[in-house]
Design a protein around this motif. Structure first.
Motif, PDB file in Angstrom:
ATOM      1  N   PHE A  53      -2.244   6.162  -2.744  1.00 13.13           N
ATOM      2  CA  PHE A  53      -0.945   6.859  -2.800  1.00 13.13           C
ATOM      3  C   PHE A  53      -0.038   6.351  -1.677  1.00 13.13           C
ATOM      4  CE2 PHE A  53      -3.184   9.631  -5.670  1.00 13.13           C
ATOM      5  CZ  PHE A  53      -2.200  10.014  -6.576  1.00 13.13           C
ATOM      6  N   VAL A  54      -0.018   5.036  -1.519  1.00 15.40           N
ATOM      7  CA  VAL A  54       0.760   4.382  -0.468  1.00 15.40           C
ATOM      8  C   VAL A  54       1.561   3.211  -1.051  1.00 15.40           C
ATOM      9  CG1 VAL A  54      -0.644   5.089   1.504  1.00 15.40           C
ATOM     10  CG2 VAL A  54      -1.288   3.048   0.204  1.00 15.40           C
ATOM     11  N   SER A  88       5.041   1.125  -2.107  1.00 18.84           N
ATOM     12  CA  SER A  88       6.133   0.695  -1.240  1.00 18.84           C
ATOM     13  C   SER A  88       7.180   1.792  -1.034  1.00 18.84           C
ATOM     14  CB  SER A  88       6.791  -0.566  -1.806  1.00 18.84           C
ATOM     15  OG  SER A  88       7.752  -1.058  -0.905  1.00 18.84           O
ATOM     16  N   THR A  89       7.516   2.532  -2.082  1.00 20.18           N
ATOM     17  CA  THR A  89       8.496   3.613  -1.949  1.00 20.18           C
ATOM     18  C   THR A  89       7.960   4.699  -1.024  1.00 20.18           C
ATOM     19  OG1 THR A  89       9.398   3.138  -4.134  1.00 20.18           O
ATOM     20  CG2 THR A  89       9.844   5.327  -3.228  1.00 20.18           C
ATOM     21  N   THR A  90       6.688   5.049  -1.168  1.00 18.40           N
ATOM     22  CA  THR A  90       6.061   6.035  -0.286  1.00 18.40           C
ATOM     23  C   THR A  90       6.065   5.527   1.153  1.00 18.40           C
ATOM     24  OG1 THR A  90       4.690   6.947  -2.047  1.00 18.40           O
ATOM     25  CG2 THR A  90       3.892   7.256   0.210  1.00 18.40           C
ATOM     26  N   CYS A  91       5.749   4.260   1.339  1.00 17.94           N
ATOM     27  CA  CYS A  91       5.733   3.693   2.695  1.00 17.94           C
ATOM     28  C   CYS A  91       7.124   3.696   3.310  1.00 17.94           C
ATOM     29  CB  CYS A  91       5.150   2.283   2.686  1.00 17.94           C
ATOM     30  SG  CYS A  91       3.360   2.263   2.448  1.00 17.94           S
ATOM     31  N   TYR A  92       8.153   3.398   2.507  1.00 14.16           N
ATOM     32  CA  TYR A  92       9.500   3.407   3.070  1.00 14.16           C
ATOM     33  C   TYR A  92       9.908   4.828   3.459  1.00 14.16           C
ATOM     34  CZ  TYR A  92      14.162   2.013   4.255  1.00 14.16           C
ATOM     35  OH  TYR A  92      15.311   1.782   4.971  1.00 14.16           O
ATOM     36  N   ALA A  93       9.584   5.803   2.620  1.00 12.82           N
ATOM     37  CA  ALA A  93       9.886   7.205   2.961  1.00 12.82           C
ATOM     38  C   ALA A  93       9.145   7.608   4.237  1.00 12.82           C
ATOM     39  CB  ALA A  93       9.506   8.117   1.800  1.00 12.82           C
ATOM     40  N   PHE A  94       7.910   7.136   4.382  1.00 13.55           N
ATOM     41  CA  PHE A  94       7.133   7.377   5.601  1.00 13.55           C
ATOM     42  C   PHE A  94       7.830   6.748   6.802  1.00 13.55           C
ATOM     43  CE2 PHE A  94       3.927   5.358   8.429  1.00 13.55           C
ATOM     44  CZ  PHE A  94       3.367   6.496   8.988  1.00 13.55           C
ATOM     45  N   MET A  95       8.272   5.508   6.662  1.00 18.74           N
ATOM     46  CA  MET A  95       8.960   4.817   7.751  1.00 18.74           C
ATOM     47  C   MET A  95      10.224   5.567   8.175  1.00 18.74           C
ATOM     48  SD  MET A  95       8.464   0.919   6.349  1.00 18.74           S
ATOM     49  CE  MET A  95       9.740   0.258   7.416  1.00 18.74           C
ATOM     50  N   GLN A  96      10.957   6.094   7.212  1.00 24.48           N
ATOM     51  CA  GLN A  96      12.150   6.883   7.514  1.00 24.48           C
ATOM     52  C   GLN A  96      11.769   8.166   8.254  1.00 24.48           C
ATOM     53  OE1 GLN A  96      13.406   7.162   3.372  1.00 24.48           O
ATOM     54  NE2 GLN A  96      15.385   6.248   3.954  1.00 24.48           N
ATOM     55  N   THR A 115       0.181  11.423   4.590  1.00 27.54           N
ATOM     56  CA  THR A 115      -0.423  12.267   3.558  1.00 27.54           C
ATOM     57  C   THR A 115       0.633  12.989   2.746  1.00 27.54           C
ATOM     58  OG1 THR A 115      -2.408  12.601   4.903  1.00 27.54           O
ATOM     59  CG2 THR A 115      -1.978  14.231   3.170  1.00 27.54           C
ATOM     60  N   LEU A 116       1.583  13.607   3.433  1.00 24.13           N
ATOM     61  CA  LEU A 116       2.596  14.397   2.727  1.00 24.13           C
ATOM     62  C   LEU A 116       3.527  13.523   1.898  1.00 24.13           C
ATOM     63  CD1 LEU A 116       3.433  17.139   5.380  1.00 24.13           C
ATOM     64  CD2 LEU A 116       1.867  17.268   3.424  1.00 24.13           C
ATOM     65  N   GLU A 117       3.842  12.328   2.385  1.00 24.14           N
ATOM     66  CA  GLU A 117       4.667  11.422   1.577  1.00 24.14           C
ATOM     67  C   GLU A 117       3.921  11.034   0.305  1.00 24.14           C
ATOM     68  OE1 GLU A 117       7.757  10.889   1.873  1.00 24.14           O
ATOM     69  OE2 GLU A 117       8.159  11.406   3.956  1.00 24.14           O
ATOM     70  N   GLY A 118       2.614  10.818   0.396  1.00 26.49           N
ATOM     71  CA  GLY A 118       1.825  10.520  -0.794  1.00 26.49           C
ATOM     72  C   GLY A 118       1.729  11.717  -1.725  1.00 26.49           C
ATOM     73  N   ALA A 119       1.607  12.916  -1.159  1.00 24.78           N
ATOM     74  CA  ALA A 119       1.540  14.134  -1.973  1.00 24.78           C
ATOM     75  C   ALA A 119       2.848  14.384  -2.706  1.00 24.78           C
ATOM     76  CB  ALA A 119       1.198  15.334  -1.090  1.00 24.78           C
TER      77      ALA A 119
END
Length: 193
Positions: free
Chosen positions: A155-156, A158-166, A40-44
């Motif tokens: 709000f997911v 690829s860049t958001t997903c990679y930041a989430f993965m990190q 959620t926060l990565e998407g926000a």
């Protein structure tokens, strides 16, 4: 005089940022609510600085029921109106509605017999990966993004997903000279779902 530890270059001198980097970022997570919070926060964060989101994280936790997807999934129009007036979060209708919709998609996964925690970790074969550079996305985050969108999440990208993965330790992208790289690698070595 003690020398300050070497950190990733993206860390500013802000104590909140330093604390986040030094204690949370990259540590493998398997807690469902914590993973939903990070997603959620990565998407926000899209279009904003991560420090802005960190400063509002407690407001998000309060406003979104401790990131309990079942509670958030029950939010309705009145809740959206209330959240749009809440200065403790980013007051962006699309992001607020996406959080509620994402909670519903999370619950739909569970209702279909899919454990969202195991499913998210399956993109890295259930094991933290060693990163070699801090990048914006990769083929794994591309795959995760497509799968999340297919499952109804928003709000997911690829860049958001990679930041989430990190953030959740799916990939250890602490810089090679950062003192946390080896500490996170040790916690990753003992990680299991």
């Amino acid at each position: 005089m003690c020398e300050a530890p070497s950190r990733c270059t993206w860390v500013t001198a802000d104590p909140l940022y330093v604390e986040y980097h030094d204690s949370e970022w990259g540590v493998p997570l398997a807690d469902a609510n914590a993973l939903f919070e990070c997603l959620t926060l990565e998407g926000a964060q899209a279009g904003l600085s991560w420090l802005t989101i960190l400063r509002k994280r407690e407001g998000y936790r309060r406003a979104f029921a401790g990131f309990d997807p079942a509670k958030i999934a029950a939010f309705g129009d009145e809740d959206v109106t209330h959240l749009l007036a809440d200065p403790g979060i980013v007051r962006h209708r699309g992001k607020i509605e996406a959080t509620i919709g994402n909670a519903r998609a999370w619950i739909a996964l569970q209702d279909s017999g899919v454990d969202p925690v195991e499913w998210l970790w399956s993109f890295v074969d259930g094991r933290p990966q060693a990163g070699s550079s801090q990048q914006a996305s990769n083929t794994t985050s591309d795959q995760m993004s497509r799968a999340l969108r297919k499952a109804g999440f928003r709000f997911v990208g690829s860049t958001t997903c990679y930041a989430f993965m990190q953030a959740v330790g799916m990939v250890n992208d602490h810089a090679k000279g950062c003192f946390r790289r080896s500490e996170v690698a040790q916690s990753a070595a003992s990680f299991s779902l």
